[in-house]
Design an enzyme around this catalytic site. Structure first.
Site: not given
Length: 628
Positions: A85, A234, A82, A479
């Site tokens: 990571d 999430y 995603d 990120e």
């Protein structure tokens, strides 16, 4: 990865956001939207999990996650990581696929004009191939592989990861209507993309979409109550009602089945489609997206007996547009430099998704010959599109810091991205194992540019005052995420290609795929490679052309340069889309090697080879090499 934030029902007496500052003028800016679009697809290749294909262009990545699903007796190899990571989260991945598909549906012709349509379709299929695997039975859907806690304890490139690869699923006893609904939307949207190019695959996707919608609607519940390991990363704050409407809208768009139109009409009030007025759109909150889609149906005359209900959807869609522009009753906050600002952690996801909705709604209004009616006055379609453009231009560098928040675009972009694979030397350069905690000690804490440039990534972006710290440990700002980039590809295609004259209120037939739809990204003459980036640089140019018996032939010269400080040996190239002879290399099938008179290439040295054929430049990819 992001942590979701709460949403509020907007009441007339509540002011959620204040307008902060003015927009920087963009009339004098110029950006190469086609180049930015081509770079965006490279980011998706960098996020791939599983066995990488032969035409993989991001060469510092390798195969990873090859045993995913094995512990659970199912094949879950593939898909996308995603963000920075190595976890595969189903909800944001499905949303990424939905938005990539929507971008192609609206602006596929513009993508074809830039030679990127093929790469766009490949990016969608990489996601849908995985989602099909994740749905092995009608009422079973795997929604996560790996878990955030063990993954975040380690800093390892995907090729080395030793973290948990357990898989987590929803089923009738452990429902997840939001996850199943979003995955149904992704399958339905992608089925439209593949209808022309692969009808059998399109039908397979549509069958999965039917089953997933039935699963989501029949067994209702929040997915993070079943897959509890997702809650920290999430969490489904908005619940599942928006995904049920979202999936129904996509299924109607894909099938014209009146059942799904009736579902939108009969459930608009009870599921919030007519009641929620939003100032955000993203992987968690889909209301603004479904309201925009229903508004398109209404403008196209598909309201029928539900016209009055659909008008309420449209009112909320226009509330969103006006709020983003600062022309509504409760407006989205903006930074002094003019960027829409929602939250400090990965704010850019909301900027790109809002820009996409504004772009398509502008085209819907233009096709319907209508205007946007805001509290502060009437807004033309051109004004709406221009505001979306201002957001994209901010991302690409028109901001107080003159920083491009797309990695690899322009000169001043983030160099210390919060991304495991990018921040650790490629295993192809140094195959030494990087341990779980050793990665933190050696690579995470390293105060230097990433050894692998994560070209095309959209990072989290600046704070509410346009400030940005390019530091690897600043995960809120540095990120990237796939769902940052997925909506942006549509806007970039629109801004580069313009409005090509068709009515976007009716179904648009995507163009026929051809060889030019797989164009490689143009070299960025302003780009300076970071130390430790891929040591093999390949450039090519057409040096001559001529016509023989009615056919045009081209001579291409390709240069291989060793950009490392070591000797380059045992180089193996893979050349695809080659339709003629090659001089200057030895060959075996589709693989090519140094000529017999060269054993190695010294640091900084180059060799050239040539080929002739009657087509666009061939694809030249590095398969393997040694540095000694």
């Amino acid at each position: 990865m992001t942590i979701s934030v709460s949403i509020l029902r907007i009441l007339p007496s509540v002011t959620l956001f204040l307008l902060a500052g003015a927009i920087l003028p963009s009339a004098f800016s110029f950006h190469d939207y086609a180049q930015a679009l081509s770079k965006s697809f490279l980011f998706f290749e960098a996020q791939r999990s599983g066995f990488l294909p032969r035409n993989q262009r991001v060469q510092w990545r390798g195969n990873s996650g090859l045993n995913d699903g094995k512990l659970n007796g199912v094949d879950l190899v593939g898909g996308y990581y995603d963000a920075g990571d190595n976890v595969k989260f189903g909800l944001p991945m499905a949303f990424t696929v939905t938005m990539m598909s929507w971008s192609i549906i609206e602006y596929g012709s513009q993508m074809a004009a830039t030679g990127q349509l093929g790469h766009a379709i490949d990016a969608v299929k990489w996601g849908t191939d995985y989602l099909i695997k994740a749905h092995p039975h009608p009422y079973v859907l795997y929604g996560e592989v790996g878990d955030g806690d063990t993954d975040h304890f380690c800093w390892q490139r995907p090729e080395d990861m030793t973290t948990s690869r357990g898989a987590y699923r929803i089923d009738p006893s452990n429902p997840g209507s939001d996850l199943a609904g979003e995955t149904a939307a992704a399958m339905a949207a992608a089925s439209i993309v593949f209808r022309r190019y692969n009808p059998g695959y399109s039908s397979e996707l549509l069958n999965h979409a039917y089953q997933l919608f039935d699963f989501a609607d029949k067994f209702r519940g929040k997915y993070d109550s079943s897959i509890t390991v997702a809650q920290k990363y999430y969490r489904s704050v908005s619940g599942y009602a928006d995904e049920l409407l979202w999936a129904a809208a996509w299924l109607y768009k894909a099938t014209n089945n009146q059942y799904y139109l009736s579902y939108l009409g009969n459930n608009g009030d009870s599921l919030g489609g007519t009641g929620w007025a939003m100032t955000e759109f993203g992987w968690d909150v889909k209301y603004a997206g479904v309201q925009t889609m229903v508004a398109q149906l209404l403008m196209n005359g598909h309201g029928g007996k539900y016209a009055m209900v659909f008008e309420k959807y449209q009112e909320k869609a226009e509330f969103f547009m006006c709020s983003c522009m600062g022309k509504g009753t409760q407006n989205a906050q903006r930074t002094p430099g003019g960027l829409i600002y929602r939250q400090r952690w990965n704010n850019m996801q909301f900027v790109t998704s809002a820009s996409f909705l504004m772009s398509v709604y502008s085209d819907y209004l233009s096709s319907a010959r209508k205007y946007l009616k805001c509290a502060s006055g009437v807004v033309s379609p051109a004004e709406l599109l221009n505001f979306a453009k201002s957001q994209v231009d901010y991302i690409l560098g028109d901001n107080p810091r003159a920083t491009s928040y797309m990695v690899g675009y322009g000169n001043n972009y983030p160099r210390q991205v919060h991304h495991r694979g990018s921040s650790i030397v490629s295993y192809k350069v140094d195959p030494s194992f990087v341990s779980c905690r050793g990665g933190y000690a050696i690579w995470y804490s390293r105060k230097a540019s990433d050894p692998n440039v994560l070209i095309g990534a959209i990072v989290g972006g600046p704070d509410a005052y346009d400030n940005f710290a390019d530091e690897r440990n600043n995960y809120e700002q540095t990120e990237p995420a796939t769902y940052n980039s997925a909506p942006l590809i549509g806007v970039l295609a629109r801004l580069h290609g313009g409005h090509i004259g068709f009515n976007q209120l009716v179904p648009v037939e995507l163009p026929q795929l051809k060889q030019s739809d797989f164009v490689q990204p143009k070299p960025d003459t302003n780009h300076t490679s970071d130390s430790g980036a891929s040591p093999v640089d390949i450039s090519q140019e057409m040096t001559n052309s001529w016509v023989y018996k009615g056919k045009t032939y081209y001579r291409y010269s390709a240069k291989i340069t060793n950009k490392s400080p070591k000797n380059l040996s045992n180089l193996k190239l893979y050349i695809s889309k080659l339709y003629g002879p090659v001089w200057g290399l030895t060959s075996s099938g589709d693989s090519f090697f140094f000529p017999s008179w060269i054993n190695s290439l010294s640091a900084g040295k180059s060799i050239e080879f040539v080929y002739i054929h009657s087509a666009s430049p061939a694809d030249i990819l590095v398969s393997s090499y040694n540095l000694v």
